[in-house]
Each structure stands twice: as structure tokens, then as C-alpha cells.
Motif scaffolding. Structure first.
Motif, PDB file in Angstrom:
ATOM      1  N   TYR A 201      -2.646  11.199 -14.581  1.00  8.91           N
ATOM      2  CA  TYR A 201      -2.747  12.068 -13.410  1.00  8.91           C
ATOM      3  C   TYR A 201      -4.192  12.144 -12.931  1.00  8.91           C
ATOM      4  O   TYR A 201      -4.472  12.018 -11.733  1.00  8.91           O
ATOM      5  CB  TYR A 201      -2.224  13.467 -13.762  1.00  8.91           C
ATOM      6  N   LYS A 205      -5.657  10.853  -9.334  1.00  6.23           N
ATOM      7  CA  LYS A 205      -6.341  11.817  -8.441  1.00  6.23           C
ATOM      8  C   LYS A 205      -7.758  11.334  -8.149  1.00  6.23           C
ATOM      9  O   LYS A 205      -8.243  11.441  -7.017  1.00  6.23           O
ATOM     10  CB  LYS A 205      -6.397  13.200  -9.086  1.00  6.23           C
ATOM     11  N   THR A 208      -7.521   8.591  -5.470  1.00 12.02           N
ATOM     12  CA  THR A 208      -7.261   9.046  -4.099  1.00 12.02           C
ATOM     13  C   THR A 208      -8.450   9.824  -3.548  1.00 12.02           C
ATOM     14  O   THR A 208      -8.791   9.694  -2.379  1.00 12.02           O
ATOM     15  CB  THR A 208      -5.991   9.919  -4.019  1.00 12.02           C
TER      16      THR A 208
ATOM     17  N   ASP B  59       3.798  16.470  -6.817  1.00 12.05           N
ATOM     18  CA  ASP B  59       2.749  15.457  -6.869  1.00 12.05           C
ATOM     19  C   ASP B  59       2.658  14.823  -8.256  1.00 12.05           C
ATOM     20  O   ASP B  59       2.342  13.642  -8.389  1.00 12.05           O
ATOM     21  CB  ASP B  59       1.413  16.100  -6.480  1.00 12.05           C
ATOM     22  N   SER B  63       2.371  10.846  -9.593  1.00  9.59           N
ATOM     23  CA  SER B  63       1.070  10.428 -10.129  1.00  9.59           C
ATOM     24  C   SER B  63       1.120  10.034 -11.600  1.00  9.59           C
ATOM     25  O   SER B  63       0.112   9.613 -12.152  1.00  9.59           O
ATOM     26  CB  SER B  63       0.047  11.552  -9.963  1.00  9.59           C
TER      27      SER B  63
END
Lengths: 221, 217
Positions: A201, A205, A208, B59, B63
Motif C-alpha cells: 500500500y 501511494k 501515485t 482504495d 492498492s
């Protein structure tokens, strides 16, 4: 509360090993992306070319990459080519599989981006004395990459997520592979994979977010 | 080269795997779409700030690798909660939530594509919220969302190849089992790959056609 004792310490003690795995995951993802972009540009050129067989090869690549599971493509790169006596290491097989997939999806994105660039620009370039290839290289390509910057970011995230499939061809140095091995060792399945999930994750993140920063800097005007 | 040890029984075994792929995909896409529409409407209706927790959770599904989601759900339900659930159930549950996360984005995009002025005009003519959604937003948003939704459904079918990790024998796993026995990887993989391709390619083309047709006017 659950009749199950979470033992996060055991799993957290393995964090350094998992972070090493995350580095390998990033290596595969970045390499597959860089080579994938190169192939996608090549595929785009082939699809623009006048030669029918070349167009057919490029279209075949794109359609197979987009219409079969990534796992199938990685199997093909590992077990499929083994029928011809070619044996790749898991790392190379995974890299080939993801690169093939990336190139297919990116080529389709590039095609969409090309539609937004007027044909007249190529002709203007040609009339200024540029060759066909020069017009593509100096006029079309920069705009194409710029328009497809966001799709490329998404594909990069996909590439990171796809590295977890390497375990199916025996890859054990990437984040998922390392976690799987540690799981066999300690049997703290939930704890270990939860940590792996958090690392994934954070990686996505970070991608992006940094892409957004790069875009803000590159595309200011 | 054209000699093969593949028997009719093996082909039936592969067909069963293909059936499992389609079944898991159909269930997950159906539930995932229903959830996704609900999540998408909630997100548009209540604004970004109020629905931030929902956005965050959805999300996560986009992800974290699906393989890890499946392993985690299986470990949590089986080892922590000690529930005796079939792999099929876990696979459908995770894939449904995974689908809903992507579907919510598509629905949100579709609703956002309906001009606010059109909706306000309807409301000022005395149309209720429900009627506005049903007669104004639904037809207009579908034009934007349907091509992406077809892409999503096909994506879920391809991603369903990963449910082998919770002991569901779908097409690619069946292929893998036969490869172990027959040692003809290229031939068997081509059969498996052709199946995915033959379902995915025409539908993807159809989605592209709809997109092109509907974007003109």
C-alpha cells in the motif's frame, strides 16, 4: 477476543527481510516499466507503419497482452518457453511476463494519446524537412508521453501489484516470495501478509504521490 | 509435435475449470457491481469529506495485490475467526469487494459526467431525487460507464486466475495440474490462454465499439 493470539513481534522481527524483498519488487517493476515503455513505443510505430505483417504482429501482441491473465503470460514466459529448451530464472520469467503485459497496455494508451495529436503536426514537421521518424521523435513522441503520463502511472502501480505473481514460477526474493517463505518458517500467515499488504500500500501511494509531484513540475504551463 | 497425451477426461477437467472461472466471475461481478453502484452513489451524494473513510477502505482493495487480499481474508476468516468457510466462498467474497472498489470509481465517473445543470433543471421541474436518478442520471451515466464496466468485468475474469491460492480449481489451475502430469506446458497453456482470449477479446471489442459510438453525440 478471537481465540487467536496475534504475534506481531514475530512478524515485525522479519521486517528487514521483507523490506529487502520490497526493493526487489521495485527493481522488477521499474525495469519492466522502462523496457515496457520502449517496447510500447516500438509497437506504436509498428501499428502506424504501412507494412501489414508488422501491424499484425503489433496488434497480436497488444490483444494477447490485454485479453489474457497476467498470470498466464508469466506462465508462458516460464513454462511455455521451456518447451523450446529455454529455461529462464524466475526473476527473468517474471520480468518478461510483466514487461509483455506493460507493453501491451501502454501501446493501447499511446494509441489513444495519438488520437489527441492532430495529423497536421506531422505534416508540418515533414514540410519543414524532417523525415517521418524525426517528426515522430521530436514532435509526436514528447506529446504522446505527456498525454499518457497518468495512464503510465497507473500501469506502474499495476506492475508493482503484478510482481506478487512471481511466486507462481518460483520467485522467492520479491516481497510476496519473501513473505511466503517466512510464512512457511513461522506460520504467522495473517501477521506477515498484513505487513506485506501495508508495504504494498505504501509503495503504491508513494508512486501515485510522486507521479503527481513530477506531473506538477513537468507540466506547469 | 502434434502428438499429445491429452484425453477426453482431461478436456472435461479443463472444461470444469473454465466453468469455475465463469461462475466465480459471474457471482463476483454481480455482487461487486451492486455494491459498487451503492458505494459510488453514496460517494457522490454525501461528498468527499464525509465519505473519506469509505474511499480509504475501497482504495486499499486497489492498492494491495489481489493475491495478498485472498491470503489475508482466508487467514483471517479461517485462522483468526475460526470459521469453516469454503475456498469458493472466500474467493467470491474477496473478488466481489475488489470489483466493488473499481466499480464505485466507474459509477462516480459516470454520475459526474451528467451535467449538474441538467439535474438541477429536472429537480426544478418537480422531479424527485429518485426520479432524477432513474430517468436523468441513469441513462446518461450508463453511456459513460458501460464501456469501462465491460473492461472491469473482463479484468475480474482475468484476475480470477488468482483464486487458486484459496484452493479453488479454476481454469489456469486445472491447466497447471495437467501440465504437472502430462509435461506438455506449451500446448496446455495455449488451450487455457485461448479460452480467456476467446471470451475477453470479442467483449473488449464490443466495449470499444460502444465507447466510440456513444462518444460522438
Amino acid at each position: 477476543m478471537f481465540g487467536y493470539t496475534f504475534q506481531w513481534n514475530q512478524a515485525l522481527a522479519r521486517l528487514p527481510k521483507m523490506l529487502d524483498g520490497a526493493v526487489v519488487t521495485m527493481e522488477v517493476a521499474v525495469l519492466s516499466m522502462l523496457i515496457g515503455i520502449a517496447f510500447a513505443i516500438l509497437l506504436t510505430l509498428l501499428r502506424l507503419s504501412g507494412s501489414r505483417p508488422l501491424r499484425a504482429i503489433a496488434t497480436g501482441w497488444v490483444e494477447i497482452a490485454r485479453n489474457t491473465p497476467a498470470l498466464f503470460q508469466i506462465y508462458m514466459a516460464h513454462f511455455g518457453v521451456a518447451s523450446f529448451g529455454i529455461h529462464f530464472s524466475p526473476f527473468i520469467s517474471l520480468l518478461i511476463g510483466i514487461t509483455f503485459n506493460n507493453a501491451g497496455y501502454l501501446a493501447e494508451n499511446f494509441r489513444g494519446a495519438l488520437k489527441a495529436i492532430p495529423d497536421t503536426q506531422t505534416r508540418a514537421g515533414r514540410s519543414l524537412g524532417m523525415s517521418q521518424l524525426q517528426a515522430f521523435r521530436y514532435i509526436i513522441l514528447p506529446q504522446m508521453l505527456r498525454i499518457s503520463f497518468l495512464p503510465m502511472t497507473n500501469q506502474m502501480v499495476w506492475a508493482v501489484l503484478m510482481t506478487s505473481l512471481g511466486v507462481t514460477v518460483g520467485m522467492n526474493s520479491d516481497l510476496y516470495g519473501v513473505t511466503q517463505d517466512l510464512n512457511a518458517l513461522t506460520f504467522r500467515t495473517f501477521e506477515l501478509f498484513a505487513i506485506a499488504g501495508v508495504i504494498f500500500y505504501i509503495i503504491t501511494k508513494a508512486i501515485t504521490l510522486s507521479a503527481r509531484l513530477i506531473a506538477a513540475r513537468l507540466f506547469r504551463y | 509435435m502434434f502428438d499429445t497425451a491429452l484425453t477426453t477426461a482431461d478436456l472435461i477437467f479443463l472444461a470444469k475449470g473454465a466453468g469455475m472461472t465463469i461462475l466465480v466471475t459471474a457471482i463476483s461481478v454481480a455482487i461487486g457491481t451492486a455494491l459498487g453502484i451503492a458505494f459510488g452513489v453514496i460517494r457522490v451524494q454525501f461528498g468527499a469529506a464525509l465519505t473519506a473513510p469509505l474511499t480509504f477502505v475501497l482504495d486499499i482493495f486497489r492498492s494491495v495485490p489481489l493475491l495478498i487480499q485472498l491470503v489475508l481474508a482466508n487467514a483471517f476468516l479461517g485462522m483468526v475467526l475460526k470459521l469453516q468457510l469454503s475456498g469458493f466462498f472466500v474467493a467470491c467474497m474477496v473478488l466481489s469487494l475488489y470489483t466493488s472498489a473499481y466499480c464505485a470509481e466507474i459509477v462516480r465517473g459516470g454520475i459526474d459526467a451528467v451535467p449538474a445543470t441538467t439535474r438541477r433543471a429536472a429537480r426544478s421541474l418537480g422531479v424527485s431525487w429518485g426520479q432524477d436518478m432513474r430517468y436523468i442520471v441513469l441513462p446518461l451515466a450508463t453511456r459513460v460507464a458501460l464501456p469501462s464496466w465491460i473492461g472491469l468485468a473482463l479484468g475480474v475474469m482475468k484476475d480470477s486466475a488468482l483464486v487458486y491460492v484459496v484452493q479453488v480449481t479454476e481454469l489456469l489451475k486445472s491447466t497447471q495440474i495437467l501440465i504437472t502430469r502430462l509435461q506438455e506446458p506449451l500446448f496446455l497453456l495455449m488451450i487455457g490462454g485461448a479460452f480467456y482470449f476467446l471470451i475477453s477479446f470479442p467483449l473488449a471489442r464490443f466495449g470499444g465499439y460502444l465507447e466510440k459510438r456513444w462518444s460522438n453525440d
